[in-house]
Design an enzyme around this catalytic site. Structure first.
Site, mmCIF file in Angstrom:
data_model
loop_
_atom_site.group_PDB
_atom_site.id
_atom_site.type_symbol
_atom_site.label_atom_id
_atom_site.label_comp_id
_atom_site.label_asym_id
_atom_site.label_seq_id
_atom_site.Cartn_x
_atom_site.Cartn_y
_atom_site.Cartn_z
ATOM 1 N N ASN A 90 27.218 21.651 8.253
ATOM 2 C CA ASN A 90 26.540 22.067 7.098
ATOM 3 C C ASN A 90 25.286 22.977 7.633
ATOM 4 O O ASN A 90 24.722 22.524 8.602
ATOM 5 C CB ASN A 90 26.078 20.972 6.178
ATOM 6 C CG ASN A 90 27.301 20.480 5.518
ATOM 7 O OD1 ASN A 90 28.237 21.079 5.202
ATOM 8 N ND2 ASN A 90 27.187 19.144 5.258
ATOM 9 N N LYS A 136 14.900 0.706 9.441
ATOM 10 C CA LYS A 136 13.637 -0.173 9.958
ATOM 11 C C LYS A 136 13.997 -1.580 10.204
ATOM 12 O O LYS A 136 13.385 -2.357 10.912
ATOM 13 C CB LYS A 136 12.487 -0.033 9.580
ATOM 14 C CG LYS A 136 12.547 -0.521 7.775
ATOM 15 C CD LYS A 136 11.253 0.003 6.969
ATOM 16 C CE LYS A 136 11.432 -0.602 5.619
ATOM 17 N NZ LYS A 136 10.004 -0.292 5.125
ATOM 18 N N THR A 163 16.266 11.858 8.124
ATOM 19 C CA THR A 163 17.374 12.486 8.235
ATOM 20 C C THR A 163 18.011 12.681 9.566
ATOM 21 O O THR A 163 17.347 12.978 10.819
ATOM 22 C CB THR A 163 17.123 14.202 8.040
ATOM 23 O OG1 THR A 163 16.088 14.084 6.652
ATOM 24 C CG2 THR A 163 18.300 14.993 7.739
ATOM 25 N N ALA A 164 19.317 12.227 9.581
ATOM 26 C CA ALA A 164 20.203 12.321 10.926
ATOM 27 C C ALA A 164 19.956 11.271 11.890
ATOM 28 O O ALA A 164 20.389 11.025 12.841
ATOM 29 C CB ALA A 164 20.051 13.601 11.666
ATOM 30 N N ALA A 165 19.133 10.281 11.180
ATOM 31 C CA ALA A 165 18.983 8.905 12.146
ATOM 32 C C ALA A 165 20.221 8.246 12.323
ATOM 33 O O ALA A 165 20.476 7.834 13.578
ATOM 34 C CB ALA A 165 17.733 8.175 11.520
ATOM 35 N N GLY A 166 20.871 8.067 11.305
ATOM 36 C CA GLY A 166 22.281 7.526 11.493
ATOM 37 C C GLY A 166 23.211 7.870 12.255
ATOM 38 O O GLY A 166 24.002 7.536 13.096
ATOM 39 N N ASP A 167 23.049 9.577 11.971
ATOM 40 C CA ASP A 167 23.891 10.214 13.051
ATOM 41 C C ASP A 167 23.666 10.135 14.455
ATOM 42 O O ASP A 167 24.489 10.323 15.431
ATOM 43 C CB ASP A 167 23.732 11.980 12.665
ATOM 44 C CG ASP A 167 24.526 12.069 11.282
ATOM 45 O OD1 ASP A 167 25.376 11.155 10.617
ATOM 46 O OD2 ASP A 167 24.226 12.722 10.550
#
Length: 318
Positions: A23, A236, A266-270
Site C-alpha cells: 500500500n 507498551k 505505525t508499523a511497530a507490529g509489522d
C-alpha cells in the site's frame, strides 16, 4: 548490551518470503484522532510506502534476512514507487505483479500527538492477488526458511500460501490482520506461529485482552481452537508468548518492552513480525527471536512513518 549480528559482516543468514499487501500510506498528523462526524485540522500530510506485507518484508530485509516479496501493485506511480523502495532494500520483487486495471492499494492513516493511529485501507490491486499466483511463484515459498502472511490480500490466497509452505516443511508465521472474528480451525492449524495484537487476539478468541494475564488466557483459548504457538503483542505492555510446550503448564511467558518515548506506532507490529521472522530464519532460539523483534519495534516507534521508521540490523542491541 551486545549487538545481535549476522555470522559475518554484511552476510544475510536466512530466507524469508512474504505474501501480502503493498500500500501507499497517506499519513496525516493531527492533535488527536477524530470523533464520529468531527472535522479536525491536521498538521501535516505525507505519502509513505506501506502495507503490512511490504512493511514486514522491509523489516525482515533490514534486520538480516534474504527476502522475497509476493504481491500485486497497480500500473501507477504508487506501485512503481513501492517496488523501487523494496528493491532498494535488496528485496526480490520478481513475485510482485502489476495489475493492468486496478490501482495500487492505499491506506489513510491518522496519527495523534500520543503516537497512536487509526487506519482505513482500500485494497485495490491487493485484492487481485489470487491463489493461482502461489503456484506461479511456488519456488519462492518452497525455498524460504520462513513464510509470513497477513490478511490484507484474499483469504484463499493466504491459505494456499500457508498450505504450500507446510507441505514443504517451512515455518509459517501468520499475522492475522485485519480480523473480523474467529478463524476456522484450519487457519490456526496451518500456522506455526500466530501473531495478533491485543485487539486481534480479543476478536479471535472471544477473551477480552486488557493485560498480560488476560492475553495468556486468550492465547490458551486460541491453542484450544487449534493454534500451535501464540505470540500476542501488547504495545507498551510487551509481548505474551504461549508455545506448544506450554500446553500442559501454567502459562506462557511475558516479555517486558524497552522504555522509549513513542512518537508514531505505525508499523511497530509489522517491525516486530519482520524482525522475529528474520531471527527465526537465522535459526535463532525463540526467546532471542522475540526479544530481537521487540528491540526493533521499540526503536521504530521513536520514528515517524511506516517503512521510514523501520531500523537496520546494526542499530539493534539485545
Amino acid at each position: 548490551m551486545t549487538s545481535m549480528k549476522t555470522t559475518a559482516a554484511g552476510q544475510q543468514t536466512g530466507r524469508v518470503t512474504v505474501v501480502g499487501s503493498l500500500n501507499m500510506d497517506l499519513v496525516i498528523r493531527a492533535p488527536r484522532l477524530p470523533k464520529e462526524g468531527e472535522t479536525l485540522v491536521g498538521r501535516s500530510f505525507v505519502n509513505v510506502p506501506g502495507g503490512k506485507g511490504g512493511n514486514q518484508a522491509v523489516a525482515a530485509a533490514r534486520l538480516g534476512a534474504q527476502v522475497a516479496m509476493i504481491g500485486r501493485v497497480g500500473n501507477d506511480d504508487n506501485g512503481r514507487q513501492l517496488v523501487a523502495g523494496l528493491r532498494r532494500d535488496g528485496i526480490d520483487c520478481n513475485g510482485v505483479a502489476t495489475d493492468p486495471t486496478l490501482p495500487t492499494g492505499v491506506a489513510m492513516i491518522v496519527v495523534d500527538d500520543a503516537g497512536q493511529n487509526a487506519i482505513v485501507i482500500v485494497a485495490g490491486s491487493n485484492g487481485a492477488l489470487t491463489p493461482a499466483a502461489m503456484a506461479v511463484y511456488a519456488s519462492r515459498i518452497e525455498q524460504a526458511d520462513v513464510l509470513v502472511c497477513q490478511r490484507e490480500v484474499p483469504d484463499q490466497t493466504v491459505l494456499a500460501a500457508m498450505n504450500l509452505a507446510r507441505k514443504h516443511g517451512r515455518i509459517v508465521v501468520l499475522n492475522p490482520a485485519p480480523v473480523t472474528g474467529p478463524l476456522e480451525r484450519g487457519w490456526l492449524e496451518s500456522a506455526d506461529f500466530l501473531i495478533p495484537n491485543e485487539l486481534e487476539a480479543s476478536a479471535l478468541s472471544g477473551v477480552p485482552v486488557e493485560s498480560p494475564e488476560s492475553a495468556q488466557r486468550a492465547a490458551k483459548k486460541l491453542q484450544q481452537d487449534g493454534a500451535r504457538n501464540v505470540i500476542i503483542t501488547l504495545g507498551k505492555r510487551g509481548v505474551v508468548v504461549l508455545t506448544e510446550g506450554d500446553r500442559a503448564g501454567n502459562g506462557g511467558k511475558h516479555y517486558l518492552p524497552a522504555e522509549v518515548e513513542a512518537i508514531d506506532t505505525t508499523a511497530a507490529g509489522d517491525t516486530f513480525v519482520g524482525g522475529f521472522c528474520a531471527a527465526l530464519a537465522a535459526k535463532r532460539p525463540l526467546d532471542e527471536a522475540v526479544r530481537f523483534g521487540q528491540a526493533a519495534a521499540a526503536l521504530s516507534v521513536t520514528r515517524a512513518g511506516a517503512q521510514t521508521s523501520i531500523p537496520y540490523l546494526h542499530e539493534i542491541t539485545l
